[in-house]
Design a protein around this motif. Structure first.
Motif, PDB file in Angstrom:
ATOM      1  N   HIS A   6       0.849  -1.196   0.000  1.00  0.00           N
ATOM      2  CA  HIS A   6       0.000   0.000   0.000  1.00  0.00           C
ATOM      3  C   HIS A   6       0.886   1.248   0.000  1.00  0.00           C
ATOM      4  CE1 HIS A   6      -4.151   1.549   0.798  1.00  0.00           C
ATOM      5  NE2 HIS A   6      -3.408   2.638   0.805  1.00  0.00           N
ATOM      6  N   CYS A   7       1.175   1.766  -1.177  1.00  0.00           N
ATOM      7  CA  CYS A   7       2.015   2.967  -1.299  1.00  0.00           C
ATOM      8  C   CYS A   7       1.206   4.177  -0.825  1.00  0.00           C
ATOM      9  CB  CYS A   7       2.445   3.152  -2.753  1.00  0.00           C
ATOM     10  SG  CYS A   7       3.298   4.711  -3.049  1.00  0.00           S
ATOM     11  N   PRO A   8       1.789   5.034   0.043  1.00  0.00           N
ATOM     12  CA  PRO A   8       1.025   6.182   0.536  1.00  0.00           C
ATOM     13  C   PRO A   8       0.637   7.153  -0.580  1.00  0.00           C
ATOM     14  CG  PRO A   8       3.317   6.289   1.268  1.00  0.00           C
ATOM     15  CD  PRO A   8       3.119   4.941   0.648  1.00  0.00           C
ATOM     16  N   HIS A   9       1.323   7.081  -1.714  1.00  0.00           N
ATOM     17  CA  HIS A   9       1.017   8.001  -2.815  1.00  0.00           C
ATOM     18  C   HIS A   9       0.179   7.360  -3.909  1.00  0.00           C
ATOM     19  CE1 HIS A   9       3.946  10.503  -0.869  1.00  0.00           C
ATOM     20  NE2 HIS A   9       4.853   9.559  -0.994  1.00  0.00           N
ATOM     21  N   CYS A  10       0.366   6.047  -4.142  1.00  0.00           N
ATOM     22  CA  CYS A  10      -0.251   5.392  -5.304  1.00  0.00           C
ATOM     23  C   CYS A  10      -1.337   4.390  -4.934  1.00  0.00           C
ATOM     24  CB  CYS A  10       0.803   4.657  -6.135  1.00  0.00           C
ATOM     25  SG  CYS A  10       2.236   5.660  -6.527  1.00  0.00           S
ATOM     26  N   GLY A  11      -1.491   4.071  -3.678  1.00  0.00           N
ATOM     27  CA  GLY A  11      -2.486   3.072  -3.301  1.00  0.00           C
ATOM     28  C   GLY A  11      -1.916   1.664  -3.346  1.00  0.00           C
ATOM     29  N   HIS A  57      11.934   1.389  -2.965  1.00  0.00           N
ATOM     30  CA  HIS A  57      11.806   2.438  -3.971  1.00  0.00           C
ATOM     31  C   HIS A  57      10.662   2.074  -4.903  1.00  0.00           C
ATOM     32  CE1 HIS A  57      13.772   4.966  -7.385  1.00  0.00           C
ATOM     33  NE2 HIS A  57      12.925   5.662  -6.691  1.00  0.00           N
ATOM     34  N   HIS A  58       9.678   2.941  -5.027  1.00  0.00           N
ATOM     35  CA  HIS A  58       8.556   2.640  -5.921  1.00  0.00           C
ATOM     36  C   HIS A  58       8.949   2.985  -7.357  1.00  0.00           C
ATOM     37  CE1 HIS A  58       3.925   2.605  -6.550  1.00  0.00           C
ATOM     38  NE2 HIS A  58       4.563   1.668  -7.205  1.00  0.00           N
ATOM     39  N   VAL A  59       9.808   2.134  -7.913  1.00  0.00           N
ATOM     40  CA  VAL A  59      10.433   2.409  -9.206  1.00  0.00           C
ATOM     41  C   VAL A  59       9.398   2.570 -10.318  1.00  0.00           C
ATOM     42  CG1 VAL A  59      12.078   1.547 -10.898  1.00  0.00           C
ATOM     43  CG2 VAL A  59      12.418   1.057  -8.493  1.00  0.00           C
ATOM     44  N   GLY A  61       6.329   3.351 -10.105  1.00  0.00           N
ATOM     45  CA  GLY A  61       5.172   4.128  -9.671  1.00  0.00           C
ATOM     46  C   GLY A  61       5.597   5.565  -9.449  1.00  0.00           C
ATOM     47  N   CYS A  62       5.406   6.066  -8.228  1.00  0.00           N
ATOM     48  CA  CYS A  62       5.691   7.465  -7.932  1.00  0.00           C
ATOM     49  C   CYS A  62       7.190   7.755  -7.833  1.00  0.00           C
ATOM     50  CB  CYS A  62       5.003   7.861  -6.634  1.00  0.00           C
ATOM     51  SG  CYS A  62       5.524   6.845  -5.227  1.00  0.00           S
ATOM     52  N   ARG A  63       8.017   6.720  -7.813  1.00  0.00           N
ATOM     53  CA  ARG A  63       9.476   6.834  -7.708  1.00  0.00           C
ATOM     54  C   ARG A  63       9.927   7.439  -6.374  1.00  0.00           C
ATOM     55  NH1 ARG A  63      11.953   5.142 -12.106  1.00  0.00           N
ATOM     56  NH2 ARG A  63      13.931   5.991 -11.418  1.00  0.00           N
TER      57      ARG A  63
HETATM   58 ZN   LIG Z   1       4.030   5.060  -5.174  1.00  0.00          ZN
END
Ligand SMILES: [Zn+2]
Lengths: 92, 694
Positions: A6-11, A57-59, A61-63
């Motif tokens: 669960h990425c805080p920026h991308c869900g 690292h959300h490579v 996704g939001c990076r």
């Molecule tokens: Zn993300």
């Protein structure tokens, strides 16, 4: 390992989108710290069975750099926080 | 002729005749059946050779557990080796070939390995390693490598295309038999988003071979009515030909959909296989139960088959496994096969029952031999009789097929894939799924509730409970009325005593009872050790038929409970998945990102031949008109650079500009190589190292 993060920026995103850098608990020593401290920081890592905090690292996704707290044995994920927020909290 | 097509019966389309080939021989079958069923209908009993001893082997099952009937299907680059004939859907123009035989299936030179079998016993790999190394390398290994093996991998580029998808649902139901259909209906009617996946091309599971009536109509019609209602519900996704192969963290399931494996010429616009990752709030495992084989002397001869498979071939596909069938059983299921075969007009030679006082009803006129053991089978490439022993009295009974029934084992693979170990049930004499929480619920026969009525009820009740948990109305449905129920009971028989020939435990890897005994004697009695020492359960079927018997035998040999032996570790994939499907579209030029330097376009225009350098594409040389080899071009370029000047594109490398009066000294302190001071305009490549690596 968890299938979904669960990425805080991308869900909720598949874990394949992330790249794991490693232990988030190590702290860079002062430039003039003893060689031992640098040796430990650069080379030594524990391999815990249980709760572990890591830099992810959300490579794909939001990076953003994230801190993922998870259990290496049960594969439960307890929290996912933006790295900058963690650093601010720690006064770094 | 022994195996043959019945005059009527089965749910195949007898108006649609399909032509296909096996080892070049033209054969005919019907739409709606498997390759194995069509082979049996053509009396092709011998379908392969075993891995180690090259023993002749025939079809054993009617499903994904098949250890023997592995064939190569398709031509040239599109060949699929090691395909189970028991799940391969028949289509017009199908071209199948047997494997692991030379020069032919009937006359195979590797069968000599059978004569060498005293030297090829369990652990022979490890023991022969102790011999002089040269002997191993020069003599043994090449010999074993040539002789052992399954199908051959195709070395050409795979012409098929694959893709990967994600799907999301409230409930995934794995298996569309009686339990799964009732569960999907119950959940679907109250509005859950349901995915119903089944590996078969026709949904219905055991209902397709069931003779018991449901709501006073044939079980097949009941299945069709359920499916018709499910198809009309917009919140239901039905996925036939889809094997759910793995259960992963966060209730994500991996599934393989065979989109175009059943057509002779796949359409280019569709993938041949699709790899699904399915995120499910809840899951219901309705995978049924598998009949266990019996371990008796000569149990691997072509014509020896699971009794339940014979029932499926007769009832679902309209094929008789033989004209005169003997049944060896330790429970009621054997009698059910006998009476179904009898009803189809197949002669039942005898029912050999290991139990002392069976109370099951045999078909009229059929001889039942209780308290007996089958100790050997007769015949070479097909069975022509068996030897029964009772209290020291041996008797040979003529038959052309043997059905074996060793009790029931729930199919719990998915439930055990995330670390929890299967639990021994002394009442059911088998392993049941462990307690794995709410995410995945096991129901019906997969949970050891074997009766048809019990399956229907369990599927409905558990789905209603899941609906309630997720906040949907938890509405129960009136349960269908089930006709005559059958008794699933059996008495464990791990080994039929008195074997006069090899009694196989693992057919595909040629592991027999003596191999397990040897493993135990030599200190490899732990189930995980025994598996590796004997290779039981390590073949492509992953021990689907052999695992429980391996555990049971290791327990019986030591006089302990199977609970104390346990199972080996279950891991994905449930059945093999092609690398192509795992790669999906990420292959060839799409396997990795393509990086082009700013000079790429110029180089391309000037005839550069590119070479991969990491993710970058860099010119290797510039071929000019008339140059035939890379060497000619390179030689010209080298001479030119020596006499004039060359340009090399190193823009793909990282660059750090360092300037100032002490720049050289600074570099000297960073690098182990001394930096030449004061050399202006010179170039030098060096490695830079970060905290973690180069
Ligand atoms: Zn993300």
């Amino acid at each position: 390992m968890a299938s979904l993060i669960h990425c805080p920026h991308c869900g909720v995103r598949p874990s394949q989108e992330f790249s794991i850098r490693g232990d988030a608990s190590v702290v860079r020593p002062a430039p003039d710290a003893a060689d031992e401290a640098w040796h430990e920081y650069v080379h030594l890592r524990s391999n815990p069975r249980g709760r572990h905090r890591e830099h992810w690292h959300h490579v794909a996704g939001c990076r953003r750099w994230l801190v993922v707290e998870r259990d290496t044995f049960t594969h439960d994920v307890f929290s996912v926080t933006d790295g900058a927020a963690v650093a601010r909290e720690g006064g770094r | 002729m022994t195996a043959y097509r019945l005059g009527s019966g089965g749910v195949v389309d007898r108006s649609n005749t399909l032509s296909f080939k096996f080892d070049g021989r033209a054969m005919k079958g019907y739409a709606g059946e498997t390759l194995a069923s069509a082979l049996l209908a053509n009396d092709q009993l011998l379908v392969g050779r075993s891995f180690k001893y090259h023993r002749p082997r025939g079809i054993v099952t009617a499903g994904p557990s098949e250890p023997n009937a592995l064939v190569a299907i398709g031509k040239g680059a599109a060949t699929d080796p090691n395909t189970k004939a028991t799940v391969a859907e028949l289509y017009a123009g199908l071209d199948a070939r047997s494997q692991n035989r030379w020069p032919s299936l009937k006359y195979d030179i590797g069968a000599l390995n059978g004569l060498l079998s005293p030297f090829l016993s369990a652990g022979f790999y490890y023991k022969t390693f102790m011999w002089p190394a040269a002997f191993w390398e020069k003599v043994y290994e090449p010999l074993i490598r040539r002789a052992a093996g399954l199908g051959r991998a195709v070395l050409e580029h795979d012409p098929h295309s694959y893709e990967k998808c994600w799907a999301h649902c409230d409930l995934i139901v794995v298996g569309a038999g009686p339990t799964g259909l009732m569960a999907a209906l119950t959940a679907g009617r109250v509005g859950l988003r349901v995915i119903l996946a089944d590996e078969d091309f026709r949904l219905g599971g055991s209902l397709l071979a069931e003779t018991t009536r449901i709501d006073d109509r044939p079980a097949v019609d009941f299945a069709e009515a359920c499916l018709a209602e499910l198809r009309a519900l917009p919140n239901i996704t039905i996925m036939p030909r889809t094997t759910v192969f793995g259960w992963y963290d966060d209730n994500v399931f991996g599934a393989l959909e065979r989109v175009q494996k059943h057509v002779v010429a796949p359409q280019a616009k569709l993938p041949v296989e699709r790899l699904w990752r399915i995120v499910a709030k809840r899951a219901l495992l309705a995978t049924g139960a598998e009949e266990g084989p019996l371990v008796f002397g000569g149990n691997d001869r072509p014509g020896v088959m699971m009794a339940g498979a014979m029932r499926t071939y007769a009832n679902r596909f309209g094929v008789a496994a033989g004209r005169s069938v003997a049944i060896f059983t330790n429970g009621s299921a054997g009698y059910r096969t006998a009476s179904d075969l009898s009803a189809h007009g197949v002669e039942v030679a005898a029912i050999i029952d290991s139990r002392d006082a069976p109370r099951d009803a045999a078909p009229a006129g059929v001889r039942v031999i209780p308290s007996a053991s089958v100790i050997d089978t007769r015949g070479r490439q097909r069975v022509c009789g068996l030897v029964v022993e009772r209290a020291g009295f041996e008797e040979t009974i003529a038959c052309d097929a043997i059905g074996m029934s060793g009790g029931w084992n729930p199919v719990i693979h998915l439930a055990c894939q995330r670390g929890a170990k299967a639990v021994w049930s002394p009442e059911l004499n088998t392993f049941l799924a462990p307690d794995i929480g709410n995410g995945l619920v096991v129901a019906g026969s997969a949970a050891g509730r074997y009766s048809l009525g019990g399956c229907l009820r369990d599927g409905a009740e558990r789905a209603a409970r899941i609906a309630g948990d997720l906040g949907f109305p938890s509405v129960g449905n009136p349960l269908p009325a089930v006709g005559d129920e059958v008794d699933p009971s059996f008495t464990a028989l791990w080994y039929a005593p008195g074997a006069k020939a090899k009694a196989f435990v693992d057919f595909q890897n040629d592991v027999d009872v003596k191999d397990l005994g040897l493993a135990l004697r030599e200190g490899f009695g732990h189930v995980e050790h025994a598996k590796r020492y004997t290779t039981a359960g390590m073949a492509t079927d992953q021990g689907k038929l052999s695992a429980i018997n391996t555990t049971g035998l290791l327990a019986a040999m030591q006089g302990i409970s199977p609970a104390d032996v346990g199972t080996t570790t279950f891991r994905p994939f449930y059945t093999p998945v092609a690398f192509g499907a795992l790669a999906g579209t990420a292959r060839d030029e799409r396997a990795a990102p393509v990086r082009k330097s700013p000079l790429y376009g110029w180089a391309e225009k000037n005839g550069a031949i590119f070479v991969d350098s990491g993710l970058w594409y860099r010119p290797a040389y510039f071929a000019r008109h008339g140059e035939k080899t890379w060497r000619e071009s390179t030689d010209r370029e080298v001479v030119n650079v020596r006499q004039h000047v060359g340009l090399c594109d190193v823009s793909t490398l990282g660059k750090i500009e360092i300037f100032g009066p002490d720049a050289a000294e600074f570099l000297n302190r960073l690098y182990c190589n001394p930096q030449p001071a004061g050399r202006q305009g010179a170039l030098r490549a060096d490695a830079a190292r970060g905290r973690n690596s180069l």
